[in-house]
Design an enzyme around this catalytic site. Sequence first.
Site, short mmCIF file in Angstrom:
data_model
loop_
_atom_site.label_atom_id
_atom_site.label_comp_id
_atom_site.label_asym_id
_atom_site.label_seq_id
_atom_site.Cartn_x
_atom_site.Cartn_y
_atom_site.Cartn_z
N HIS A 1 0.88 -1.18 0.00
CA HIS A 1 0.00 0.00 0.00
C HIS A 1 0.91 1.22 0.00
O HIS A 1 1.67 1.44 0.95
CB HIS A 1 -0.90 0.00 1.24
CG HIS A 1 -1.63 1.30 1.45
ND1 HIS A 1 -2.60 1.74 0.58
CD2 HIS A 1 -1.52 2.25 2.42
CE1 HIS A 1 -3.07 2.91 1.01
NE2 HIS A 1 -2.43 3.24 2.12
N ASP B 1 -8.87 5.92 -8.30
CA ASP B 1 -9.52 6.85 -9.23
C ASP B 1 -8.94 6.81 -10.64
O ASP B 1 -9.24 7.67 -11.47
CB ASP B 1 -9.49 8.29 -8.70
CG ASP B 1 -10.38 8.46 -7.48
OD1 ASP B 1 -11.41 7.78 -7.41
OD2 ASP B 1 -10.03 9.28 -6.61
N SER C 1 6.64 -0.66 -14.79
CA SER C 1 5.46 -1.46 -14.46
C SER C 1 4.75 -1.98 -15.71
O SER C 1 3.52 -1.91 -15.82
CB SER C 1 4.49 -0.63 -13.62
OG SER C 1 5.16 0.08 -12.61
#
Length: 433
Positions: free
Chosen positions: A176, A228, A313
């Site tokens: 996180h 979001d 990523s």
Amino acid sequence: MRLKYTAIALAVASAGVFATAAQAGQADAKGFLEGDTLDLISRNLYFNMDRHNPGTADNREWGQGFQLDYVSGFTEGTVGFGVDLSAYTGIKLDSGRGRNGTQMLPEDSDGRSEDSFGTLGGAVKLQLSNSILKYGDLRPYNPVIAMADARLVPATARGFQLDSAEIEGLKIDAGHFTSAKDNNMSGHDGGFYAGYAGKEGGDVDYLGATYSINDSLSITGYASQYEDLWKQYYGNANYVLTLSSDQSLSFDFNIYRTLDEGKALAGTIDTTAWSFATGYTIGAHTVTLAFQKNHGDQPFDYLVLGGGVFQDSIYLANSMQLVDFNGPREESWRLGYNLDMTTYGVPGLTFYAGYTRGDNVDGSHMAADSPYNYYADNEKHWERDISVKYVVQEGPAKDLSFRIRQATHRISGTSDVDSDQVRFIVEYPLSIL
């Protein structure tokens, strides 16, 4: 339940479960100071980007970076405690207004590259059995959030990360993260962005696992959420078939499923991107053939940090030095060749050459207000990549490395420009402790 609460719950529950598990990892702890290391990396980087497009500036800069990392051991006992500390700095050696923009250095209010920048970071960590929980400035590296180290100093993200290996062959990775420091930033309060949309989202959360079925076959799965922006799911299967003592075949399959999430700040996202690569190795030579496809009216998007550097990523096979071949509906093929000169009496010298071609890009189904609405219909492009690296094998300069990377990109379309890029990197790692 939102993913971040799932990941945090896993970390908390682990404390009770792992306390009764076999504690080989923590049982082997040498002590806080007895198990520590202190490493320094000196990196000199020349970066030259030549854009063959009127009105688009070229970029040429030269810099020196230093990375100092202290990693403590763990205190002895059932639960071990430790710290990781870092000091990173970058220095401008050559630049100039109109030639900067390599994202190697931060820019001042006049748009010039600053003379130097630096940052201090740290993390606290605890180990219980074969599981480690960290909080602080970290460098997660996995298919959904991978901090890059392709400029003077590495990027970092601030938050929690759990790495667990309680079951033989199974590795669990959860995290996180709330903020980040890009490769060219001094602070730790930067945000997370959708790279191709240019939109900033909120926190990043993920949960993943890799299971090694045997020495030849492994599978990986991840679920992540960029608040979001999107939810993203990743899968991988990797298999190596040994043919003889110096021959093998490798097969690597990667797939991402991405859907918009929450406020959908990057607009509608509904993509499935996958790649399949097979490689044949015989002695010093490896030939790779890869195919990649994006099913969706948007490009496959991934993480960028506040300084504008695209991170790592993206584990698709045709993500190259300059472009990712990830446009809407795009298909691409790559042919690559690796050579390890150890067999020919020059250990430490390696070579790579590759050619990738993409077509069938279809930007015609994009929503008019989409931040991705800059692709032309039926775009075509190609990229050629060459890389040579030499690592000194012995003597006072052992591990000193020299690497040159050259890439050429040509496009018929509107989403990018023709460009040539050269990077020359001299790196020297020094183990102090």
